[in-house]
Each structure stands twice: as structure tokens, then as C-alpha cells.
Design a protein around this motif. Structure first.
Motif, PDB file in Angstrom:
ATOM      1  N   ALA B  53       0.828  -1.199   0.000  1.00 36.66           N
ATOM      2  CA  ALA B  53       0.000   0.000   0.000  1.00 36.66           C
ATOM      3  C   ALA B  53       0.866   1.254   0.000  1.00 36.66           C
ATOM      4  O   ALA B  53       0.634   2.187  -0.770  1.00 36.66           O
ATOM      5  N   ASP B  54       1.871   1.252   0.842  1.00 37.84           N
ATOM      6  CA  ASP B  54       2.775   2.403   0.895  1.00 37.84           C
ATOM      7  C   ASP B  54       3.412   2.631  -0.464  1.00 37.84           C
ATOM      8  O   ASP B  54       3.531   3.756  -0.938  1.00 37.84           O
ATOM      9  N   LEU B  55       3.825   1.541  -1.052  1.00 38.03           N
ATOM     10  CA  LEU B  55       4.497   1.639  -2.341  1.00 38.03           C
ATOM     11  C   LEU B  55       3.554   2.252  -3.366  1.00 38.03           C
ATOM     12  O   LEU B  55       3.920   3.151  -4.121  1.00 38.03           O
ATOM     13  N   SER B  56       2.362   1.789  -3.349  1.00 37.52           N
ATOM     14  CA  SER B  56       1.390   2.253  -4.331  1.00 37.52           C
ATOM     15  C   SER B  56       1.026   3.729  -4.096  1.00 37.52           C
ATOM     16  O   SER B  56       0.863   4.492  -5.038  1.00 37.52           O
ATOM     17  N   GLN B  57       0.932   4.093  -2.861  1.00 39.63           N
ATOM     18  CA  GLN B  57       0.485   5.446  -2.550  1.00 39.63           C
ATOM     19  C   GLN B  57       1.602   6.461  -2.445  1.00 39.63           C
ATOM     20  O   GLN B  57       1.365   7.639  -2.324  1.00 39.63           O
ATOM     21  N   LYS B  58       2.794   5.969  -2.460  1.00 38.90           N
ATOM     22  CA  LYS B  58       3.974   6.850  -2.369  1.00 38.90           C
ATOM     23  C   LYS B  58       3.965   7.711  -1.119  1.00 38.90           C
ATOM     24  O   LYS B  58       4.586   8.762  -1.083  1.00 38.90           O
ATOM     25  N   GLN B  59       3.191   7.335  -0.184  1.00 38.37           N
ATOM     26  CA  GLN B  59       3.202   8.084   1.075  1.00 38.37           C
ATOM     27  C   GLN B  59       2.748   7.143   2.161  1.00 38.37           C
ATOM     28  O   GLN B  59       1.823   6.373   1.979  1.00 38.37           O
ATOM     29  N   SER B  60       3.407   7.217   3.266  1.00 35.45           N
ATOM     30  CA  SER B  60       3.004   6.317   4.334  1.00 35.45           C
ATOM     31  C   SER B  60       2.436   7.130   5.481  1.00 35.45           C
ATOM     32  O   SER B  60       2.607   8.339   5.562  1.00 35.45           O
ATOM     33  N   ARG B  61       1.763   6.463   6.341  1.00 33.36           N
ATOM     34  CA  ARG B  61       1.244   7.135   7.530  1.00 33.36           C
ATOM     35  C   ARG B  61       2.138   6.822   8.720  1.00 33.36           C
ATOM     36  O   ARG B  61       1.695   6.762   9.852  1.00 33.36           O
ATOM     37  N   VAL B  62       3.401   6.623   8.435  1.00 33.72           N
ATOM     38  CA  VAL B  62       4.340   6.294   9.490  1.00 33.72           C
ATOM     39  C   VAL B  62       5.120   7.534   9.907  1.00 33.72           C
ATOM     40  O   VAL B  62       5.621   8.274   9.069  1.00 33.72           O
ATOM     41  N   VAL B  63       5.169   7.728  11.192  1.00 31.24           N
ATOM     42  CA  VAL B  63       5.955   8.827  11.731  1.00 31.24           C
ATOM     43  C   VAL B  63       7.126   8.240  12.506  1.00 31.24           C
ATOM     44  O   VAL B  63       6.941   7.375  13.359  1.00 31.24           O
ATOM     45  N   ALA B  75      10.377  11.040  28.206  1.00 31.79           N
ATOM     46  CA  ALA B  75      10.158  10.580  26.835  1.00 31.79           C
ATOM     47  C   ALA B  75       8.987   9.613  26.780  1.00 31.79           C
ATOM     48  O   ALA B  75       8.182   9.648  25.848  1.00 31.79           O
ATOM     49  N   ASP B  76       8.889   8.781  27.786  1.00 30.13           N
ATOM     50  CA  ASP B  76       7.780   7.831  27.839  1.00 30.13           C
ATOM     51  C   ASP B  76       6.437   8.538  27.811  1.00 30.13           C
ATOM     52  O   ASP B  76       5.497   8.103  27.168  1.00 30.13           O
ATOM     53  N   GLU B  77       6.381   9.633  28.535  1.00 32.72           N
ATOM     54  CA  GLU B  77       5.133  10.390  28.592  1.00 32.72           C
ATOM     55  C   GLU B  77       4.795  10.973  27.230  1.00 32.72           C
ATOM     56  O   GLU B  77       3.653  10.957  26.789  1.00 32.72           O
ATOM     57  N   ILE B  78       5.797  11.499  26.601  1.00 25.23           N
ATOM     58  CA  ILE B  78       5.568  12.096  25.278  1.00 25.23           C
ATOM     59  C   ILE B  78       5.085  11.022  24.312  1.00 25.23           C
ATOM     60  O   ILE B  78       4.123  11.203  23.571  1.00 25.23           O
ATOM     61  N   ILE B  79       5.741   9.897  24.355  1.00 26.95           N
ATOM     62  CA  ILE B  79       5.368   8.811  23.458  1.00 26.95           C
ATOM     63  C   ILE B  79       3.948   8.347  23.744  1.00 26.95           C
ATOM     64  O   ILE B  79       3.176   8.070  22.839  1.00 26.95           O
ATOM     65  N   LYS B  80       3.621   8.303  25.016  1.00 29.77           N
ATOM     66  CA  LYS B  80       2.269   7.889  25.371  1.00 29.77           C
ATOM     67  C   LYS B  80       1.254   8.823  24.718  1.00 29.77           C
ATOM     68  O   LYS B  80       0.260   8.388  24.136  1.00 29.77           O
ATOM     69  N   GLY B  81       1.522  10.102  24.790  1.00 30.59           N
ATOM     70  CA  GLY B  81       0.632  11.077  24.185  1.00 30.59           C
ATOM     71  C   GLY B  81       0.533  10.894  22.681  1.00 30.59           C
ATOM     72  O   GLY B  81      -0.545  10.982  22.096  1.00 30.59           O
ATOM     73  N   ALA B  86      -2.008   8.836  17.703  1.00 28.28           N
ATOM     74  CA  ALA B  86      -1.744   8.018  16.515  1.00 28.28           C
ATOM     75  C   ALA B  86      -2.876   7.029  16.312  1.00 28.28           C
ATOM     76  O   ALA B  86      -3.326   6.786  15.194  1.00 28.28           O
ATOM     77  N   TYR B  87      -3.337   6.509  17.405  1.00 25.32           N
ATOM     78  CA  TYR B  87      -4.440   5.560  17.337  1.00 25.32           C
ATOM     79  C   TYR B  87      -5.696   6.229  16.787  1.00 25.32           C
ATOM     80  O   TYR B  87      -6.351   5.712  15.884  1.00 25.32           O
ATOM     81  N   GLU B  88      -5.974   7.423  17.288  1.00 25.23           N
ATOM     82  CA  GLU B  88      -7.164   8.156  16.842  1.00 25.23           C
ATOM     83  C   GLU B  88      -7.088   8.496  15.354  1.00 25.23           C
ATOM     84  O   GLU B  88      -8.046   8.345  14.614  1.00 25.23           O
ATOM     85  N   LEU B  89      -5.938   8.973  14.944  1.00 29.59           N
ATOM     86  CA  LEU B  89      -5.815   9.506  13.578  1.00 29.59           C
ATOM     87  C   LEU B  89      -5.279   8.472  12.609  1.00 29.59           C
ATOM     88  O   LEU B  89      -4.989   8.781  11.455  1.00 29.59           O
ATOM     89  N   ASN B  90      -5.091   7.278  13.105  1.00 34.55           N
ATOM     90  CA  ASN B  90      -4.647   6.191  12.255  1.00 34.55           C
ATOM     91  C   ASN B  90      -3.249   6.383  11.661  1.00 34.55           C
ATOM     92  O   ASN B  90      -3.025   6.198  10.471  1.00 34.55           O
ATOM     93  N   TYR B  91      -2.354   6.813  12.502  1.00 31.60           N
ATOM     94  CA  TYR B  91      -0.950   6.855  12.100  1.00 31.60           C
ATOM     95  C   TYR B  91      -0.210   5.718  12.772  1.00 31.60           C
ATOM     96  O   TYR B  91      -0.715   5.087  13.700  1.00 31.60           O
ATOM     97  N   GLU B  92       0.975   5.504  12.287  1.00 31.77           N
ATOM     98  CA  GLU B  92       1.818   4.506  12.927  1.00 31.77           C
ATOM     99  C   GLU B  92       3.100   5.162  13.409  1.00 31.77           C
ATOM    100  O   GLU B  92       3.639   6.037  12.747  1.00 31.77           O
ATOM    101  N   LEU B  93       3.568   4.724  14.542  1.00 34.49           N
ATOM    102  CA  LEU B  93       4.773   5.309  15.110  1.00 34.49           C
ATOM    103  C   LEU B  93       5.939   4.350  14.991  1.00 34.49           C
ATOM    104  O   LEU B  93       5.846   3.192  15.386  1.00 34.49           O
ATOM    105  N   LEU B  94       7.012   4.832  14.449  1.00 28.30           N
ATOM    106  CA  LEU B  94       8.218   4.010  14.398  1.00 28.30           C
ATOM    107  C   LEU B  94       9.198   4.621  15.386  1.00 28.30           C
ATOM    108  O   LEU B  94       9.876   5.603  15.084  1.00 28.30           O
ATOM    109  N   ILE B  95       9.222   4.037  16.565  1.00 27.72           N
ATOM    110  CA  ILE B  95      10.032   4.608  17.626  1.00 27.72           C
ATOM    111  C   ILE B  95      11.446   4.062  17.558  1.00 27.72           C
ATOM    112  O   ILE B  95      11.656   2.860  17.497  1.00 27.72           O
ATOM    113  N   THR B  96      12.384   4.947  17.565  1.00 24.24           N
ATOM    114  CA  THR B  96      13.769   4.512  17.448  1.00 24.24           C
ATOM    115  C   THR B  96      14.624   5.215  18.479  1.00 24.24           C
ATOM    116  O   THR B  96      14.622   6.438  18.558  1.00 24.24           O
TER     117      THR B  96
END
Lengths: 332, 332
Positions: B53-63, B75-81, B86-96
DNA sequence: TCATTTTGCGTAAACGTTTACGCAACTATA
DNA sequence: TATAGTTGCGTAAACGTTTACGCAAAATGA
């Protein structure tokens, strides 16, 4: 828009296939062209489109990591260990905090599965049925870290039975005979069960019959520690307590001190986990330290080497780290 | 092997295109077929292949989220927020988690970019040049959270100037005139600079000339807190100290108590951050609480609404939370 | 009833990569 | 010099999804 291998191929007078082979160091090519390709890639500022690669290869090098939202700080240590190894072995970690809300859990894990992760690490997670169902349905390698789920999923963990023996032995040697266990009465079902059994066995090995009332509290929270002291009242009926998590132990310590007790004279505490938290208290807590970073490392490396059979159990080392929270009755 | 929309299409007697439209609720289709498709998808246990899907759309919903390895617990608190939003707006988080090793940093961020993340959040990160170069090169939306980098990158943060005023005002009101600032002497360059300025200005506003020697220590570590007491010796030349991070404040507290001082009588402490840590000490620390969850939330939601201009600064609220670590000179 | 609009869906191309296969050119061997 | 093996690379299909476009059928309007 973005640079692709086609662009590189054009500029180098090659086919995309050759560029791919070179960039992945896979297949045949001459050193000369390789050099050229790398230079061009560099100069164009090329980034691989990993989605396309994953799609083409039908397998990704992404490992999903499920971390409980109320993640006790040892999770950080485990992740640190994984991250280090991921770097070495060229994997990617998709860390996801999971909520207690079951619907959210499902959605979260679904998105992991959509990414075609090839393994999922579960940190200290007691999979509730719905989530578990989903995970079993998807055919993805599961690994349970620092918890034990069932005998279908490989486990990387401390030896909870051994830990309890180590703690009880230590306390016994310091002269303690009345020892409580705070925080493993119910929750984290299997781990708690093993800890209880280890605790009871270790006492028995010293000829002590345990008092069932002294296994108390089940949540790994600060409040559990506070409540425990409240529950037992002063003077406490035991001389030592094992806090089943660092945060519990801090609760015990604070509540004891707030109640006018002196640690370790009126109450000795041994904490389970050994995170940085135990160093921040006064007195510093004696603790059994788990090797969380090693857990993270082993999870990934054993996955990489495909040595994880269904019912594998890998134990990491545990050791007592001395603080000042245990009274030595021998010196009186 | 795995179920694809083609399988669903076959079973439903439709084309893959229709299935895609239905599953994404995008385009035209009849309610009837939609129902059928959903049922089939369910029964087959279909998972979308997000890479395709990402490939096809050329844009991902990953942050992508960059978290310093030595990540202070906020940092944990920020990530929690973020996770919540992300859940509400349907994004995905790639935490590194990113390392101090520059080569690792680069590799890590490269792999983020390979995923075609459409934004990168930097938590309290002072981008060293090489990493920064890379991030600017890639055209990806950057957001700096809880830190300020330069005026090219939008910022979501507490108002550090205001915070210092709030703290100094609180201390002043309690009768303190000699106030030290521990932990903002150099590091986290811009934030530290703002805090120093805020501290100095706030003192000036009360008619107090600050003593440059009392701005001491630059790392956000426990050790900095310990060393500070050692450095100033007892009796301390000031009545109150501001710990520029919770972990510093705990260091101050412990070192002070170890040196025989009584907090707050001999030393008052106000901590900056207000994480759970401040509740675990005795006395409980008075602190200025930052709204980390809100930072995480705003980062994602304002990104979503595309309201983040290059030089945007969004401040989240801060407020004093009373503990027992500040002496009130008015009551003597 | 005829013209117009709307609806539901299929066709086909595209996203960027990987890789099996094959071929020409080169190298080694006798 | 003939033969066999090797090397370097191109061709083309495949991965699973999305979406612009178009067409037939149905619905609407007069």
C-alpha cells in the motif's frame, strides 16, 4: 520525485537489476562498476524504498516489539539490548506500546502484522485472549521476553525459581527467618506462580514453613508497596520483605519510613529487578539484578540463528547486588 | 501464501480494485457488496500488506520518532501522548532510540528514511551535525519536541523562560533570595540558554542580581546532582536550588541528605519536569510539571492538520506542583 | 419514453525493488 | 585452437496494493 535505482541505473548506463545486485552485494558484478554505482548513489542522495524491497522479497527484517504501556523501566533496558543487536545484525525494530484497552491492542497488533514483521517480541505481556488469538492466527514467530505464556512460545527470561532461592538464601544467611513476598500473589500469572513456588521451596529448603498470609499484593505498582505496609501494620510480623519489582520495593521503603520504621533495622528489603531506581533510594536497596540487556540481545540473536524452538527456554543470569537495605543479624 | 485482496476478489466474484475500494472506504461501491467483501475478508483472515500500500500510494502514515538512548523518563510520557493520538488519527509510530555513536545514528535514521516516513519527531535531541545534515537532505517534515534546534524546524515544548519565572516567583514568595540553578550551564544548548536567561531575568525582576557561580552543572544526570552538593560544600551558600531535570533533583536531594543537610530546612529544591520520580522521594519534591503527553498529542495532531509552519513554536502548559521540598520562610 | 445523470465495477498501469534465467564476452584448460 | 567454464549484466516477471479512466446498467427527470 525521489531517487530510485532506475535513476542510478540510467546515470551509470546499467540496468536496475545490476544496481540492485550491487547495492545489496548479492550476485555477480565487477568491482569497477560497483564503485561507480556506489558513487552515483551517494551523489544522488539515494535512499532505498524499503516498502518496495519488502514487497518484492515477501519478507522483512522488521521485528515488532510489544511493550506494555505501564512499562516498568526494565523494558527500556531490554529494548536497549535489542537495539544494539538489531544494529549489528541489520534488523529493524518496530516498538509499539500496547494499551490495556483490548480494541486498541488489536488494532495495534494488526498494523504490526500489516507490516509483515517476521517476528514479534512480547515484553512482559500477559496476552489476553483476543490478542493472543490474533497472534496465533497470523503465522509470525513469537518470543516472550521476561514472562512466560505457555509452552508454545519460546521464552527468554530470568530463572524466577532460582532468583527466589538466591534471595531467600541471602536473607537466611543474614539471619532472617520471617520473610514476606510482596507483589506476586496473583498477577503475571505464570511468573508469579513460579516465584511463589520458588519462594516457598527456598524457605522449605531452610526448614521454614511459609506463612500464606505473607504473600501479598499482585500489581507491580508503587501503590502496592505502600499498601502492603498499611496492610500488615506496625510492628511488622516479618523482618524482611521481597519486593517483586523495584517500584514495589520503593513503595515498601517509603511507606515503612513514613510509618516510623527504620530500614533495614525494622524491615529489610530485597528488590527484584535491579534497575537504576534501586540506587536512588536511601538506603540503597539490595536487589537481585536481572540481565535485561542480555535478554534483548538474546531474543534477536537467537532468532537470527534460528535456534528458537517452540518450547525453548533461555535463562539469563541473575545476581544479588548489595545495597544497605538488609539487616545482618549476625553482627548483633 | 498469505491472503491478498485478489483472493477476496475471486471469492466474491469481483475485481481487486473493487475490494480495495471497499476495504479503504474510498470510491464507489454498493453497500451490499461491501458487506460481502468484509465478511469474506474476515473469514479468510486477511491482513493488508502495508508495504504494498505504501508503495502504491507513495506516502506512508508512518511517523518516525527519535528518542535519545539516555532518555530521561519524560520521553515515555511524550510517546504515550503520541501513541494515543496516533491511534485516533490512524498513524503509525516508528520509535527509534538513538545512540550517541554517530555512525549508528546515521544508519538508524537512514532506515527510517527508507521506510518513507512522512515526518520525524525528535525528542529532546540536539542533532549533531552529521545527523542533521542527513535529515535536512531528505525532505521529510521534522518536528522538534521538548527542545529547540533552530528556526527552521517547528517546536513543541514548554515555555522554558516562563517556567523559570514560575519557579523563581514561587521560591521568592516563600522567602528565598539565594537561589541556584543546577544543570543548565551548557548542555542542551538552546534550552539551557533560555533557562539561564529566564532564571536571570526572573531574579532581576525581583531585584536580585544573580551569582554566576550558582549556575552549575550541565548534564541531565543523577551524578550532576550529587556532584553539585559536593562542589558547593556545606553549609551551602544558597537556600534553594532548581534542579533542571528530575533526576538531577533526586541527586541533589540524596547528596544533601547524605551530607547531613535537612531538606527543605537547609536546602529547598524545585525540580523541573514533574515525572513520577518526584513522588518517590522523601520529602516529595516540589516541581514544575510539564505536560509531556500534550506535547506528544500536539505534535501529531498539528502535523495532521498541517498547521506546522517552519518556524512554529507551540507551548504547552507548565505548573507548579507542590511537594515538601521547599521551605517557607514566612512561617518562621 | 427518451435524455441525462448516477452508480457500481472492471481494466490496466503504476509504485520501486528483487531475482530467476539466459546470453554474450571473456578466461582457463588442454 | 577448440572446448568448457566463468563473469558481468540485461530482460522480464513478480510482489500486493491503489487509482484514473471508462463503460454498461440503473436511476432519475422531463
Amino acid at each position: 520525485m525521489a531517487i530510485t535505482i532506475k535513476d542510478i541505473a540510467n546515470k551509470a548506463g546499467l540496468s536496475p537489476a545490476s544496481v540492485s545486485r550491487i547495492l545489496n552485494n548479492h550476485g555477480r558484478f565487477s568491482a569497477e562498476t560497483a564503485k561507480k554505482v556506489h558513487e552515483i548513489a551517494e551523489s544522488l542522495g539515494y535512499f532505498k524504498n524499503q516498502s518496495a524491497a519488502d514487497l518484492s522479497q515477501k519478507q522483512s527484517r522488521v521485528v515488532g516489539v510489544l511493550v506494555p504501556v505501564a512499562h516498568t523501566n526494565f523494558a527500556d533496558e531490554i529494548i536497549k539490548g535489542m537495539q544494539h543487536t538489531a544494529y549489528e545484525l541489520n534488523y529493524e525494530l518496530l516498538i509499539t506500546f500496547i494499551d490495556t484497552d483490548e480494541k486498541k491492542q488489536i488494532q495495534t497488533v494488526q498494523s504490526l502484522l500489516s507490516r509483515k514483521v517476521f517476528a514479534i517480541f512480547m515484553l512482559a505481556i500477559d496476552a489476553p485472549t483476543a490478542l493472543f488469538e490474533l497472534l496465533n492466527h497470523a503465522n509470525v514467530q513469537l518470543v516472550s521476553i521476561s514472562n512466560q505464556l505457555n509452552n508454545k512460545i519460546p521464552i527468554i527470561s530470568s530463572n524466577n525459581d532460582l532468583m527466589m532461592h538466591q534471595i531467600v538464601d541471602h536473607l537466611y544467611q543474614k539471619g532472617h527467618r520471617k520473610i514476606a513476598l510482596i507483589g506476586s500473589s496473583e498477577r503475571y500469572p505464570i511468573v508469579a506462580k513460579i516465584r511463589r513456588k520458588g519462594y516457598i521451596d527456598a524457605l522449605a529448603a531452610k526448614g521454614i514453613t511459609y506463612n500464606p498470609d505473607w504473600i501479598w499484593g499482585f500489581q507491580n505498582t508503587y501503590q502496592t508497596g505502600l499498601d502492603a505496609i498499611q496492610h500488615f501494620g506496625t510492628p511488622l510480623p516479618f523482618t524482611a520483605a521481597i519486593g517483586s519489582a523495584d517500584i514495589i520495593s520503593v513503595g515498601l521503603l517509603n511507606a515503612a519510613q513514613d510509618a516510623g520504621l527504620v530500614v533495614p533495622n525494622d524491615l529489610s528489603i530485597v528488590s527484584v529487578d535491579g534497575t537504576e531506581l534501586t540506587q536512588l533510594t536511601r538506603p540503597i536497596l539490595t536487589t537481585i539484578e536481572q540481565d535485561f540487556q542480555m535478554m534483548g540481545h538474546l531474543a534477536l540473536s537467537s532468532l537470527h540463528e534460528k535456534t528458537l524452538t517452540e518450547n525453548a527456554i533461555i535463562y539469563t543470569d541473575t545476581k544479588i547486588v548489595l545495597g544497605d537495605s538488609v539487616r545482618d543479624f549476625n553482627n548483633y
